[in-house]
Design a protein around this motif. Structure first.
Motif, PDB file in Angstrom:
ATOM      1  N   ILE B   2      12.717  44.340 -10.883  1.00 29.46           N
ATOM      2  CA  ILE B   2      12.356  42.950 -10.603  1.00 29.46           C
ATOM      3  C   ILE B   2      11.510  42.427 -11.764  1.00 29.46           C
ATOM      4  O   ILE B   2      10.481  43.013 -12.091  1.00 29.46           O
ATOM      5  CB  ILE B   2      11.558  42.852  -9.285  1.00 29.46           C
ATOM      6  N   THR B   3      11.969  41.340 -12.396  1.00 29.14           N
ATOM      7  CA  THR B   3      11.162  40.749 -13.476  1.00 29.14           C
ATOM      8  C   THR B   3      10.855  39.301 -13.137  1.00 29.14           C
ATOM      9  O   THR B   3      11.650  38.627 -12.473  1.00 29.14           O
ATOM     10  CB  THR B   3      11.906  40.782 -14.828  1.00 29.14           C
ATOM     11  N   HIS B   5      10.301  36.833 -15.362  1.00 26.21           N
ATOM     12  CA  HIS B   5      10.981  35.857 -16.223  1.00 26.21           C
ATOM     13  C   HIS B   5      12.479  35.972 -15.980  1.00 26.21           C
ATOM     14  O   HIS B   5      13.160  36.805 -16.555  1.00 26.21           O
ATOM     15  CB  HIS B   5      10.648  36.081 -17.700  1.00 26.21           C
ATOM     16  N   THR B   6      12.976  35.115 -15.097  1.00 27.06           N
ATOM     17  CA  THR B   6      14.383  35.178 -14.705  1.00 27.06           C
ATOM     18  C   THR B   6      15.196  34.198 -15.542  1.00 27.06           C
ATOM     19  O   THR B   6      14.636  33.291 -16.171  1.00 27.06           O
ATOM     20  CB  THR B   6      14.527  34.810 -13.217  1.00 27.06           C
ATOM     21  N   CYS B   9      14.485  30.407 -15.767  1.00 30.44           N
ATOM     22  CA  CYS B   9      13.439  29.860 -16.633  1.00 30.44           C
ATOM     23  C   CYS B   9      14.074  29.259 -17.885  1.00 30.44           C
ATOM     24  O   CYS B   9      13.625  28.212 -18.372  1.00 30.44           O
ATOM     25  CB  CYS B   9      12.430  30.944 -17.012  1.00 30.44           C
ATOM     26  N   PRO B  17       9.062  30.792 -12.854  1.00 34.05           N
ATOM     27  CA  PRO B  17      10.149  30.393 -11.939  1.00 34.05           C
ATOM     28  C   PRO B  17       9.619  29.741 -10.662  1.00 34.05           C
ATOM     29  O   PRO B  17       9.890  30.200  -9.565  1.00 34.05           O
ATOM     30  CB  PRO B  17      10.850  31.730 -11.656  1.00 34.05           C
ATOM     31  N   PRO B 217      22.524  30.304 -10.222  1.00 32.24           N
ATOM     32  CA  PRO B 217      21.206  30.794  -9.797  1.00 32.24           C
ATOM     33  C   PRO B 217      20.746  30.148  -8.488  1.00 32.24           C
ATOM     34  O   PRO B 217      21.040  28.985  -8.214  1.00 32.24           O
ATOM     35  CB  PRO B 217      20.274  30.368 -10.939  1.00 32.24           C
ATOM     36  N   LEU B 234      12.451  37.273  -5.151  1.00 32.44           N
ATOM     37  CA  LEU B 234      13.195  37.905  -6.243  1.00 32.44           C
ATOM     38  C   LEU B 234      13.922  39.153  -5.732  1.00 32.44           C
ATOM     39  O   LEU B 234      15.072  39.404  -6.084  1.00 32.44           O
ATOM     40  CB  LEU B 234      12.248  38.260  -7.397  1.00 32.44           C
ATOM     41  N   GLN B 239      16.184  33.687  -8.050  1.00 35.85           N
ATOM     42  CA  GLN B 239      15.652  33.709  -9.418  1.00 35.85           C
ATOM     43  C   GLN B 239      14.345  32.952  -9.511  1.00 35.85           C
ATOM     44  O   GLN B 239      13.768  32.810 -10.602  1.00 35.85           O
ATOM     45  CB  GLN B 239      16.662  33.116 -10.389  1.00 35.85           C
ATOM     46  N   GLY B 240      13.875  32.413  -8.401  1.00 41.91           N
ATOM     47  CA  GLY B 240      12.632  31.664  -8.425  1.00 41.91           C
ATOM     48  C   GLY B 240      12.323  31.146  -7.039  1.00 41.91           C
ATOM     49  O   GLY B 240      13.054  31.431  -6.082  1.00 41.91           O
TER      50      GLY B 240
END
Lengths: 359, 359
Positions: B2-3, B5-6, B9, B17, B217, B234, B239-240
């Motif tokens: 899981i990050t 910065h998807t 962005c 996000p 997304p 996430l 994605q946000g």
């Protein structure tokens, strides 16, 4: 850091933080419970409507098939029954006879009971030394809680609001299951007078608010269908998940084959919360019975009277393969259930997905 | 893995996000929008009810205060208005005059309109070259979608079911906001005839099912209040996140001080979904207006007629500080909103919490 081996695994002595929900009505077969336990989860016997002797037999059979801990689920409702409601039995009977006529239901088939062998059921759990008792609709009465504690039986209670979670914690419950409105089956709301349609807080919102307000471990219920759901539940602060619908669709589940097929074929849009089957709000796939009872304009009787009143219709529907008159309890994650997998595979796949997400 | 910065962005050209929801009714001040954008999120002007000239002025003011991209939210409802419903105006008027009598509301204050300067609003967005258009209640008509695409304007649409998400994707939408039933304010359900109370799928269940069924997304909305919510969204495949209620309580939000105080003081149990204010289902804190209209037994008129009819009551309630007659839109995560923080702090704290959870 999110880890899959949470403290609850040690509290309940299980390998994976996965509870199979204690659904009443015959879905939780001995095979399902034992296979869930042997696969590393916590299986639960849904004993809410069972006769004491049947519970005793099931417990002994489970113990034959697994040496892992398991739970037995009890209904602890204390719903007030207004005498005026009793006077409405004839109008409810009229609706049920009319709705059930395709099934051959006659007036004498519609029965109204309020009796519930709660004490006798509980006595069996004590005598048979079950490892874990879980409750819905409320908590154990103080004397029974004490009896359980004295025997080192762990107690899990399912709640639908922060306030209920705090009541359960104060009463000495070991683990809380926070049931979001996404969940299938009965809403576990304690005070049905305060929340006549159940307290319907979404799983996503309920979990972190419960976690924030109690010190005991919280398990997420409602819409958990896969590894994504497990990781999300842990991110929200839960220590594990409880799954009902997913296990209803398992190979070992005891539900009617047409009901199982309906789970595979339905989408997230098709469930509603209804009191028409039992008198308590529960989420299931909308069908003719729900619609016809709604259309009658007659309010259902209180729980458990409505449940006994609709019993013959549900039994006949099952016998006659009439899915439109069965109770088709299901949660809102229905697009994630496609086929009949064994419980062990469900648990293994879920843990594998979760590990992959966490990288 | 899981990050934070998807890819979204980069699609929307934002640092974090996080989208501030485009709530109508004056809450999304220029200051709020600009501060969200300058803090790395996406601010949104809630233009659903605004007059075209006011939208133009707001857009120009936002551009004065930030050089970051921002969005403008439009209502795209195509609700059918049954002529028989028009005949019920007098009974709705009777209820509103009776309910509004404490506020000095008279018969002539209750107005019924259906006109909506949608085309004129859209024209302003094109002329002023807004970077992003977001829609609720439906998608942009095909010609307007084409006009937006031609000018490289990104389009975001809010949906409440998988089916709506697929409609939006086919129409060329760039980003989907999946709005779970936990969300405050209006349900974004497209077809109100199919779902008269809105499609109310919990956020936890809706997000992964939408993600699974579209390629564009997905952003999660409904009950996101903190870092836990972002990480959970996430994990569910979003994605946000889009947050409304949290930003309603921000220092920059334009809502009435008593409304803001109600957000801080209420719990997850206190919201209901009601059509009484606008004719479309929306989640808000239960108050006297909602109860009195329910008790009247008179069904609200369709959107937007009911909205114009209740307008004078809402305006007077605000002027006279009568919280029991305002619309108090709010989601189900209310225990996570305690005090008036600046938008920048809300975003920074949330990202910090999320980073900590991910370790």
């Amino acid at each position: 850091m999110i880890t899959l081996h949470t403290p609850i695994c040690d509290v309940l002595n299980i390998k994976y933080p996965i509870i199979q929900a204690g659904m009443a009505g015959g879905s939780t077969t001995v095979e399902l419970i034992a296979n869930v336990c042997n696969a590393g989860g916590l299986g639960t016997l849904g004993a809410g409507y069972m006769m004491p002797d049947d519970i005793r037999k099931a417990i002994r059979d489970i113990k034959q098939q697994t040496d892992r801990p398991f739970a037995v689920n009890m209904f602890c409702a204390k719903d007030p029954i207004n005498p005026n409601e009793k006077k409405r039995e004839h109008e409810v009977k009229d609706v049920l006879v009319s709705t059930g006529k395709h099934l051959g239901i006659k007036e004498e088939d519609i029965q109204f009971h309020t009796s519930d062998p709660f004490d006798e059921r509980f006595q069996v759990l004590i005598e048979e030394e079950v490892p874990i008792i879980s409750t819905a609709f409320g908590i154990l009465p103080a004397d029974k809680m004490e009896a359980a504690k004295k025997r080192n039986i762990k107690v899990i209670s399912m709640v639908t609001t922060v306030k209920e979670a705090m009541i359960a914690e104060r009463a000495g419950v070991d683990v809380i299951v926070a049931q979001g409105s996404d969940a299938g089956g009965h809403r576990s709301t304690f005070d049905i007078k305060e929340h006549p349609q159940g307290a319907n807080i979404g799983t996503f919102s309920l979990i972190p608010q419960v976690v924030e307000n109690v010190k005991i471990p919280v398990v997420a219920a409602g819409g958990v269908m896969n590894g994504r759901g497990l990781v999300a539940a842990l991110a929200l602060g839960a220590q594990g998940v409880q799954m009902g619908t997913k296990f209803l669709g398992s190979k070992e589940s005891g539900i009617h084959p047409l009901y199982k097929k309906a789970l595979f074929d339905s989408t997230e849009e098709q469930t509603v919360i209804t009191k028409n089957f039992s008198g308590r709000p529960a989420r299931g796939i909308k069908n003719t019975f729900i619609e016809e009872f709604d259309d009658s304009g007659v309010p259902p009787l209180p729980y458990p009277i409505q449940n006994t009143a609709t019993s013959s219709i549900r039994k006949e529907a099952s016998k006659q393969n009439q899915i439109e008159y069965m109770s088709l309890w299901a949660g809102q994650g229905l697009r994630f259930i496609h086929q009949e997998n064994p419980a062990e595979m469900i648990i293994k796949e879920l843990m594998g997905e979760a590990e992959k997400i966490l990288g």
